[in-house]
Motif scaffolding. Structure first.
Motif, PDB file in Angstrom:
ATOM      1  N   TYR A   1      -1.834   3.086 -13.529  1.00 46.94           N
ATOM      2  CA  TYR A   1      -1.268   3.236 -12.193  1.00 46.94           C
ATOM      3  C   TYR A   1       0.201   2.826 -12.099  1.00 46.94           C
ATOM      4  O   TYR A   1       0.813   2.988 -11.048  1.00 46.94           O
ATOM      5  CB  TYR A   1      -2.105   2.451 -11.184  1.00 46.94           C
ATOM      6  N   ASN A   2       0.760   2.260 -13.156  1.00 47.45           N
ATOM      7  CA  ASN A   2       2.203   2.016 -13.205  1.00 47.45           C
ATOM      8  C   ASN A   2       2.703   1.183 -12.034  1.00 47.45           C
ATOM      9  O   ASN A   2       3.769   1.438 -11.468  1.00 47.45           O
ATOM     10  CB  ASN A   2       2.953   3.349 -13.281  1.00 47.45           C
ATOM     11  N   GLY A   3       1.919   0.185 -11.630  1.00 47.07           N
ATOM     12  CA  GLY A   3       2.329  -0.704 -10.557  1.00 47.07           C
ATOM     13  C   GLY A   3       1.950  -0.235  -9.170  1.00 47.07           C
ATOM     14  O   GLY A   3       2.332  -0.867  -8.181  1.00 47.07           O
ATOM     15  N   ARG A   4       1.179   0.860  -9.071  1.00 49.15           N
ATOM     16  CA  ARG A   4       0.751   1.376  -7.774  1.00 49.15           C
ATOM     17  C   ARG A   4      -0.774   1.371  -7.726  1.00 49.15           C
ATOM     18  O   ARG A   4      -1.417   2.423  -7.656  1.00 49.15           O
ATOM     19  CB  ARG A   4       1.281   2.791  -7.580  1.00 49.15           C
TER      20      ARG A   4
ATOM     21  N   GLY B   1      -1.823  10.761   0.715  1.00 48.46           N
ATOM     22  CA  GLY B   1      -2.739  10.326   1.765  1.00 48.46           C
ATOM     23  C   GLY B   1      -3.548   9.091   1.426  1.00 48.46           C
ATOM     24  O   GLY B   1      -4.326   8.608   2.270  1.00 48.46           O
ATOM     25  N   ALA B   2      -3.389   8.553   0.206  1.00 51.87           N
ATOM     26  CA  ALA B   2      -4.207   7.422  -0.229  1.00 51.87           C
ATOM     27  C   ALA B   2      -4.066   6.178   0.649  1.00 51.87           C
ATOM     28  O   ALA B   2      -5.054   5.480   0.896  1.00 51.87           O
ATOM     29  CB  ALA B   2      -3.898   7.083  -1.689  1.00 51.87           C
ATOM     30  N   PRO B   3      -2.846   5.837   1.152  1.00 47.47           N
ATOM     31  CA  PRO B   3      -2.770   4.668   2.043  1.00 47.47           C
ATOM     32  C   PRO B   3      -3.641   4.807   3.291  1.00 47.47           C
ATOM     33  O   PRO B   3      -4.188   3.810   3.787  1.00 47.47           O
ATOM     34  CB  PRO B   3      -1.279   4.608   2.413  1.00 47.47           C
TER      35      PRO B   3
ATOM     36  N   ARG C   1       2.878   5.779   6.726  1.00 49.78           N
ATOM     37  CA  ARG C   1       1.485   5.788   6.268  1.00 49.78           C
ATOM     38  C   ARG C   1       1.147   4.511   5.522  1.00 49.78           C
ATOM     39  O   ARG C   1      -0.025   4.135   5.403  1.00 49.78           O
ATOM     40  CB  ARG C   1       1.253   6.975   5.327  1.00 49.78           C
ATOM     41  N   ALA C   2       2.152   3.878   4.984  1.00 46.21           N
ATOM     42  CA  ALA C   2       1.971   2.766   4.061  1.00 46.21           C
ATOM     43  C   ALA C   2       1.890   1.435   4.814  1.00 46.21           C
ATOM     44  O   ALA C   2       1.823   1.390   6.033  1.00 46.21           O
ATOM     45  CB  ALA C   2       3.108   2.750   3.045  1.00 46.21           C
ATOM     46  N   GLY C   3       1.921   0.323   4.075  1.00 44.94           N
ATOM     47  CA  GLY C   3       1.840  -0.989   4.696  1.00 44.94           C
ATOM     48  C   GLY C   3       1.627  -2.070   3.652  1.00 44.94           C
ATOM     49  O   GLY C   3       1.972  -1.905   2.481  1.00 44.94           O
TER      50      GLY C   3
ATOM     51  N   ILE D   1       0.876  -1.177   0.000  1.00 47.91           N
ATOM     52  CA  ILE D   1       0.000   0.000   0.000  1.00 47.91           C
ATOM     53  C   ILE D   1       0.909   1.221   0.000  1.00 47.91           C
ATOM     54  O   ILE D   1       1.275   1.743   1.051  1.00 47.91           O
ATOM     55  CB  ILE D   1      -0.913   0.015   1.231  1.00 47.91           C
ATOM     56  N   ASN D   2       1.292   1.694  -1.166  1.00 47.14           N
ATOM     57  CA  ASN D   2       2.266   2.772  -1.278  1.00 47.14           C
ATOM     58  C   ASN D   2       1.604   4.121  -1.460  1.00 47.14           C
ATOM     59  O   ASN D   2       0.536   4.234  -2.069  1.00 47.14           O
ATOM     60  CB  ASN D   2       3.198   2.521  -2.464  1.00 47.14           C
TER      61      ASN D   2
END
Length: 429
Positions: free
Chosen positions: A367-370, A104-106, A181-183, A75-76
């Motif tokens: 999304y280029n892998g995200r 802030g998306a994560p 923020r990620a995970g 979750i980047n």
């Protein structure tokens, strides 16, 4: 799915069952029809249904069949492009909006998971972007400076602390960038959870229902499948790199980069104390990058660029074993329990797209892998746009026309062959 264990691998084996859905076999009416059952489509449907807007979602295969059910599960925040470079690509206004949304998306992903009680193995300990050599460390210092200037709580971690957090051999990494923020999560479980949440909010979901045609109907549209149709005022296109039918151009404007994942058997309690003891998700700064993370059962999931087909399976699995022995000498002999692969759709400038295909037909892609965090965030934005809460001038991306890339199949074959050639020799010396 499709009785092929190399499409979704561990994720299909360990995800909760998908909610019951079936083929569209009648004519329906709705306010909005969403096309595509991945992160973006399900997020759009959920956030529309939460507003009380009537929505029907059509998926050509099964929920999470495309990139949503095959990826690493990181979750980047942000994109591959350096933060300071994104305004140069998207323009100053849209660039900063996109950075704010994606940074802030994560946290949005966490909020949705917690609000709906989605069982998807969520880990909230952050991610570690791992520096390889001095060049990699310089990149991460620049990335840290640029994100910190925007208020992001990212942290540069020393080589010694990185080795402790990762459990890697001394000298493997020169440092890392921690994003708290990620995970990580189980991606197929997450998208199935989004589907269940959307259904509970009132959305109607139909699988094995590819869209074959669209026809203008008054002020709206009629969307037809082989055995039914939906008449709606708006079409939300969320098909991305697996697009077929009326929106194949979304697929054709992306070059496919194959990516595989291999999962070990569950590690012993002693190994779990030394390898990723805090369960961060990791990827490195190499041009042909590697990624790894733990699943809930203690399997080490390790991936890189490449396709597990033809000679690729043996080549990439052999390289992965050598890499893991170098990175984690304490592992000993490495055995893989699951293997799967998919494709990452890469746009020409490595940033996402917003397309208005026709009046009241629009969608986000590229999304280029995200996919996890951006897909969730852009789905929420698309729902707000359709509902009239967000004006087109206030979107985080400019409107662009889809344009097929020249020689895309040749380039994709080159990437697949190049990754295999690199992995033939890598880690042997």
């Amino acid at each position: 799915m499709r009785n092929d264990p190399r499409t979704h691998g561990l994720w299909e084996a360990s995800a909760p069952a998908a909610p019951p859905t079936g083929r569209l076999e009648r004519d329906l009416t709705a306010d909005v029809v969403v096309v595509g059952g991945g992160f973006t489509g399900m997020s759009t449907a959920l956030h529309l249904a939460e507003r009380g807007i009537s929505v029907v979602l059509l998926e050509a295969e099964e929920v999470g069949f495309g990139g949503a059910g095959r990826n690493v599960g990181l979750i980047n925040g942000g994109m591959w492009v350096m933060p300071d470079d994104i305004p140069g690509v998207l323009g100053a206004v849209h660039g900063e909006r996109a950075l704010d949304l994606l940074g802030g998306a994560p946290l949005l992903v966490r909020e949705v998971i917690e609000r709906y009680g989605i069982d998807c193995q969520l880990e909230k300990q952050g991610t570690l972007h791992l520096a390889v050599g001095e060049e990699g460390l310089t990149e991460l210092r620049d990335r840290h400076r640029q994100w910190a200037a925007r208020g992001a709580p990212v942290e540069l971690v020393s080589a010694e602390e990185t080795a402790r957090r990762v459990g890697s051999a001394p000298g493997a990494y020169t440092g890392s960038l921690l994003d708290p923020r990620a995970g990580t999560l189980q991606p197929l479980a997450y998208v199935r959870g989004l589907a269940s949440a959307a259904l509970s909010a009132g959305a109607r979901i139909f699988t094995h229902s590819p869209v074959l045609a669209t026809v203008r109907q008054g002020e709206g549209w009629k969307v037809s499948t082989a055995s039914g149709s939906v008449s709606a005022g708006f079409i939300a296109v969320a098909t991305d790199a697996y697009s077929t039918g009326p929106w194949e151009v979304v697929r054709d404007e992306q070059i496919f980069l194959p990516y595989f994942n291999l999962a070990t058997k569950p590690l012993s309690p002693d190994l779990l104390k030394s390898i990723l003891p805090n369960r961060e998700g990791c990827w490195d700064t190499k041009e042909i990058l590697s990624s790894f993370r733990m699943d809930r059962a203690g399997r080490l999931v390790f991936g890189s660029v490449g396709a597990l087909r033809n000679t690729g399976h043996a080549v990439h699995a052999g390289w992965a074993k050598r890499s893991l022995r170098r990175l984690f000498p304490q592992l000993g002999a490495v055995e893989f329990e699951y293997a799967w692969f998919g494709r990452i759709g890469m746009t020409t400038d490595a940033v996402p797209r917003f397309h208005r295909f026709a009046d009241k037909v629009a969608g986000f892609s590229g999304y280029n892998g995200r996919g996890i965090a951006p897909g969730t965030a852009f789905g929420k934005v698309l729902a707000g746009y359709i509902a009239g809460d967000i004006a087109e001038a206030d979107l985080p991306l400019p409107v662009t026309e889809p344009k097929a890339q020249l020689f895309r199949n040749v380039k994709a074959a080159y990437y697949e062959a190049g990754a295999q050639a690199a992995h033939v020799v890598a880690e042997r010396f």
